[in-house]
Write a protein that holds these residues in place. Structure first.
Motif, PDB file in Angstrom:
ATOM      1  N   GLY B  35       0.826  -1.214   0.000  1.00  0.00           N
ATOM      2  CA  GLY B  35       0.000   0.000   0.000  1.00  0.00           C
ATOM      3  C   GLY B  35       0.852   1.252   0.000  1.00  0.00           C
ATOM      4  N   PHE B  36       0.304   2.308  -0.602  1.00  0.00           N
ATOM      5  CA  PHE B  36       1.019   3.570  -0.751  1.00  0.00           C
ATOM      6  C   PHE B  36       0.113   4.642  -0.165  1.00  0.00           C
ATOM      7  N   LEU B  37       0.502   5.160   0.996  1.00  0.00           N
ATOM      8  CA  LEU B  37      -0.396   6.031   1.740  1.00  0.00           C
ATOM      9  C   LEU B  37       0.188   7.421   1.912  1.00  0.00           C
ATOM     10  N   GLY B  38      -0.709   8.336   2.152  1.00  0.00           N
ATOM     11  CA  GLY B  38      -0.279   9.704   2.394  1.00  0.00           C
ATOM     12  C   GLY B  38      -1.468  10.623   2.240  1.00  0.00           C
ATOM     13  N   PRO B  39      -1.450  11.760   2.920  1.00  0.00           N
ATOM     14  CA  PRO B  39      -2.575  12.693   2.791  1.00  0.00           C
ATOM     15  C   PRO B  39      -2.643  13.275   1.380  1.00  0.00           C
ATOM     16  N   VAL B 184       3.625 -10.977  -8.575  1.00  0.00           N
ATOM     17  CA  VAL B 184       3.616  -9.646  -9.189  1.00  0.00           C
ATOM     18  C   VAL B 184       4.049  -8.603  -8.158  1.00  0.00           C
ATOM     19  N   THR B 185       4.778  -7.616  -8.615  1.00  0.00           N
ATOM     20  CA  THR B 185       5.124  -6.491  -7.748  1.00  0.00           C
ATOM     21  C   THR B 185       3.997  -5.469  -7.860  1.00  0.00           C
ATOM     22  N   MET B 186       3.615  -4.901  -6.738  1.00  0.00           N
ATOM     23  CA  MET B 186       2.396  -4.112  -6.755  1.00  0.00           C
ATOM     24  C   MET B 186       2.523  -2.900  -5.854  1.00  0.00           C
ATOM     25  N   LEU B 187       2.026  -1.784  -6.343  1.00  0.00           N
ATOM     26  CA  LEU B 187       1.999  -0.567  -5.540  1.00  0.00           C
ATOM     27  C   LEU B 187       0.627   0.043  -5.756  1.00  0.00           C
ATOM     28  N   PHE B 188      -0.150   0.161  -4.676  1.00  0.00           N
ATOM     29  CA  PHE B 188      -1.443   0.827  -4.883  1.00  0.00           C
ATOM     30  C   PHE B 188      -1.673   1.857  -3.797  1.00  0.00           C
ATOM     31  N   CYS B 200      -3.046  -5.166   3.141  1.00  0.00           N
ATOM     32  CA  CYS B 200      -1.634  -5.000   2.780  1.00  0.00           C
ATOM     33  C   CYS B 200      -0.708  -5.788   3.678  1.00  0.00           C
ATOM     34  N   GLU B 201       0.336  -6.261   3.063  1.00  0.00           N
ATOM     35  CA  GLU B 201       1.401  -6.835   3.864  1.00  0.00           C
ATOM     36  C   GLU B 201       2.346  -5.714   4.305  1.00  0.00           C
ATOM     37  N   SER B 202       2.646  -4.813   3.363  1.00  0.00           N
ATOM     38  CA  SER B 202       3.562  -3.708   3.658  1.00  0.00           C
ATOM     39  C   SER B 202       2.971  -2.399   3.145  1.00  0.00           C
ATOM     40  N   VAL B 203       3.456  -1.316   3.704  1.00  0.00           N
ATOM     41  CA  VAL B 203       3.032  -0.004   3.226  1.00  0.00           C
ATOM     42  C   VAL B 203       4.225   0.947   3.174  1.00  0.00           C
ATOM     43  N   ALA B 204       4.037   2.005   2.375  1.00  0.00           N
ATOM     44  CA  ALA B 204       4.931   3.154   2.446  1.00  0.00           C
ATOM     45  C   ALA B 204       4.024   4.349   2.699  1.00  0.00           C
ATOM     46  N   ILE B 205       4.386   5.150   3.680  1.00  0.00           N
ATOM     47  CA  ILE B 205       3.587   6.343   3.964  1.00  0.00           C
ATOM     48  C   ILE B 205       4.435   7.555   3.599  1.00  0.00           C
TER      49      ILE B 205
END
Lengths: 397, 325
Positions: B35-39, B184-188, B200-205
């Motif tokens: 997961g790709f998070l942020g305001p 597959v490599t995935m970024l959402f 999600c297993e992992s995230v970037a905030i």
């Protein structure tokens, strides 16, 4: 331009063709153009093409010589003649009065008509009568001459040849054909051009371009679009010109004989050149807009030169002189596609001018494609308000 | 870095006075739902557009399989842009077939893939419908199918859950999990934090164009301040916890269950001793932080989610966006 480059570009072009060919508006416009071209060939042919017909009575003999005189007079006066042998002059006069005969040839002595024309030859009967009189007179003259002299006159003719200092002006048919070609070129380039603008604008505003550009380069998307549309335009030109010639020959129209036929070919050539020159510019215009409503405004600068060439065509077609300004427009690629066919139609475009103008247009097409490609590439992914041409050229990406 | 790893190295992009990306750096491993998070305005969309190659960066690089990402590599990406993008007047199956062909599939294979993904995402009955005739939810499914139809090795999905009904969310989650399992490599990106936490297993905030937290959701939940939850029998109001000031602070008391935030370096065992002293301990455990809390801590309190912004607030976990326009 690798094989892969072309392969993807072809797929893009294929989609353009299929989607456009499905649109009802495309077929409506195509049929309307076809009808216009067909009408352009058929209506003049129907109005002018029918030769007048007349029945000519003959009295006395020798029958073969009289028949030859009548046929010759018919040929000269442009009349289809039917020979009606009459027993005597009185019967022939009665038929003349009732109007069932246009003229009567009495042996080698006289031509009878219902009423003699008041100078000049206003009616077919009068011209036919005049021709009968002259041909009959000549026949009588020949009969008086020694055999050798008659044969010589027959070979050389009796009229002196007339030679002009300048070539004769092109006929009205050729001029009208040139004007019609100018109109069609103007309409077709405009129609396809705006279609390209709208198509590009649609891809930009629907953001489908974001998905496409992960796998396509902007130049592929641009090339595919203009090639796809261009294929349709080319097919349309072939159909229109084919229809023109087919109908023209079928009805024996003067529109396909001599100069006018060449004007149509020149028109087709310049339509193709004009499309090639303008198509990328219309695509660039599409990349600047974000709403379909902006398409007409964004393409206005592209429409004006063709409109100018087309409007000025009227002053050229209906006059015997071509201004230097119109000749100049023939060398400018923005106006040449409309101007050159008109110059050809009025017989004012020598071969060197044609060749030079084609060369200039082709070279400019390459330059235009480069510039338009640059604008397109920079603008297609920029959303927000409508972009200005200069703003895009200054920016990077 | 090895196969299937997506690396973002020092991405910078400035729009006028706004620094959309400010040295953004992180990696996405293959085979994880990431997961790709942020305001709003944090730079997520700009970063994803840069990966997909539809936006330029001022500096920095994107690597895929250890190499700089190029046009050939990008044809192996499945990209779903934030503002969606399909031909409105084109039929569903034709559109998917077309996109698959542009990614290098032969026409028959492209058609088969289009039909397969339509079926998989529950839109097979609408194959002959034009996109503009579909509901927003179904348009979204077509958009996902468009990203998947060429069997990509890298999925970049910008807000894939926005605008989906619960059934759509389930279908999307299932597909993402399945694709990740397939390597597959995935970024959402997403605003729906509860969903992301579950999926999600992992995230970037990220915040203001910079990475502020990165890692496995489970690890992030245990980082930072330590919380314990304690229940002492017969003490419905949590009276026993009033004098813990030296080792922990009461965060909340719910029906006798006291949630405590431990002071720095305090021992959870000391809390347990105090509770035992007060009575029989019925329940004692560490409280893992919810992702929304991790997020709040990471992006700080200055983040505001104004109602005038296009998206729902970043912390509104269950809201769905009505329109993609």
């Amino acid at each position: 331009m690798s094989a892969n480059w072309w392969q993807l570009t072809r797929i893009v072009a294929g989609r353009e063709i299929v989607e456009r060919a499905r649109a009802k508006s495309f077929w409506v416009a195509s049929v309307l153009l076809l009808v216009a071209v067909a009408a352009g060939v058929l209506i003049p042919a129907l109005l002018h093409g029918t030769r007048s017909a007349a029945r000519v009575g003959v009295v006395g003999g020798p029958a073969a010589a009289l028949a030859q005189t009548v046929r010759e007079a018919g040929r000269i006066s442009g009349t289809t003649v039917t020979i009606v042998p009459m027993p005597d002059v009185a019967a022939a006069k009665a038929r003349l009065r009732s109007g069932t005969l246009a003229a009567v040839l009495v042996g080698d002595s006289a031509v009878l008509v219902k009423q003699q024309a008041l100078g000049g030859s206003g009616s077919p009967g009068a011209t036919l009568g005049g021709a009968l009189s002259e041909v009959g007179g000549l026949q009588r003259l020949y009969a008086e001459l020694p055999p050798g002299a008659a044969a010589s006159i027959g070979r050389n003719g009796i009229a002196l040849p007339v030679r002009g200092l300048t070539p004769p002006p092109r006929g009205l048919t050729s001029r009208i054909t040139g004007l019609a070609a100018a109109i069609l070129i103007y309409v077709i380039i405009l129609t396809y051009g705006i279609r390209i603008t709208i198509g590009v604008g649609e891809e930009k505003s629907s953001r489908v371009v974001e998905v496409l550009l992960t796998t396509l380069r902007p130049t592929q998307l641009l090339a595919g679009k203009v090639i796809g549309m261009g294929s349709l335009a080319l097919a349309q030109i072939v159909v229109l010109v084919g229809t023109y010639y087919a109908l023209g020959y079928a009805v024996g129209s003067s529109a396909v004989r001599g100069a006018a036929g060449g004007v149509v070919l020149a028109g087709a050539l310049w339509l193709l050149l004009g499309y090639m020159f303008y198509c990328t510019a219309y695509a660039a215009a599409g990349s600047l807009i974000t709403r379909q409503a902006d398409a007409y405004n964004a393409t206005l600068p592209l429409q004006l030169p063709l409109l100018l060439g087309y409007v000025l065509a009227y002053t050229v077609v209906y006059s015997s002189n071509v201004s230097w300004f119109y000749h100049l427009l023939g060398f400018i690629p923005f106006t040449a596609p409309v101007v050159m066919p008109v110059l050809v139609a009025v017989g004012a475009a020598p071969a060197w001018q044609l060749a030079l103008s084609v060369a200039i247009t082709l070279a400019s097409t390459v330059a235009m494609a480069r510039l338009a490609g640059k604008i397109y590439e920079r603008a297609i992914l920029r959303t927000g308000s409508r972009l200005r041409f200069r703003q895009v050229l200054r920016s990077t990406s | 870095m090895g196969a299937g790893v997506l690396e973002l190295n020092g991405l910078r992009r400035r729009f006028g006075a706004v620094m959309a990306l400010d040295g953004l750096t992180f990696t996405v491993p293959p085979g994880q739902v990431f997961g790709f998070l942020g305001p709003n305005g944090a730079g997520k969309t700009t970063a994803m557009r840069a990966i997909a190659g539809v936006a330029a960066v001022d500096s920095g690089e994107v690597r895929w399989n250890g190499e700089l990402i190029d046009q050939a590599a990008r044809s192996r990406i499945g990209y779903m842009p934030e503002e969606r993008g399909l031909y409105p007047a084109m039929k569903v199956t034709e559109q998917l077939t077309y996109l698959a062909r542009l990614h290098g599939l032969s026409t028959p294979r492209a058609r088969a893939a289009a039909e397969q993904w339509s079926e998989r995402l529950g839109i097979s009955g609408r194959g002959q419908a034009k996109i503009e005739a579909l509901s927003l939810g179904n348009q979204q499914r077509v958009q996902l199918a468009a990203a998947l139809v060429h069997d990509p090795e890298l999925l970049v999905l910008d807000e894939p859950f926005a605008g989906l009904d619960p059934a759509g969310v389930d279908a999307m989650s299932e597909v993402l999990a399945e694709r990740a399992a397939a390597g597959v490599t995935m970024l959402f990106s997403s605003h729906q934090l509860d969903l992301v936490e579950h999926l999600c297993e992992s995230v970037a905030i990220i915040h203001r164009g910079r990475l502020v937290a990165h890692g496995k959701v489970a690890d992030l939940g245990q980082s930072g301040t330590l919380r314990v939850s304690v229940q002492v029998a017969g003490d419905e109001t949590g009276r026993w916890a009033r004098d813990l000031g030296d080792i922990a602070q009461v965060e909340k008391i719910t029906a006798g269950t006291v949630v405590l935030v431990l002071r720095d370096r305090a021992d959870a065992g000391a809390v347990l001793d105090r509770a035992r002293a007060a009575g029989p301990v019925e329940q004692f455990g560490f409280v893992r932080r919810k992702l929304s809390e991790v997020f709040r801590d990471a992006v700080g309190s200055e983040v505001t989610m104004g109602p005038g912004e296009q998206d729902n607030g970043g912390l509104a976990a269950t809201g769905t966006r009505g329109s993609s326009a």
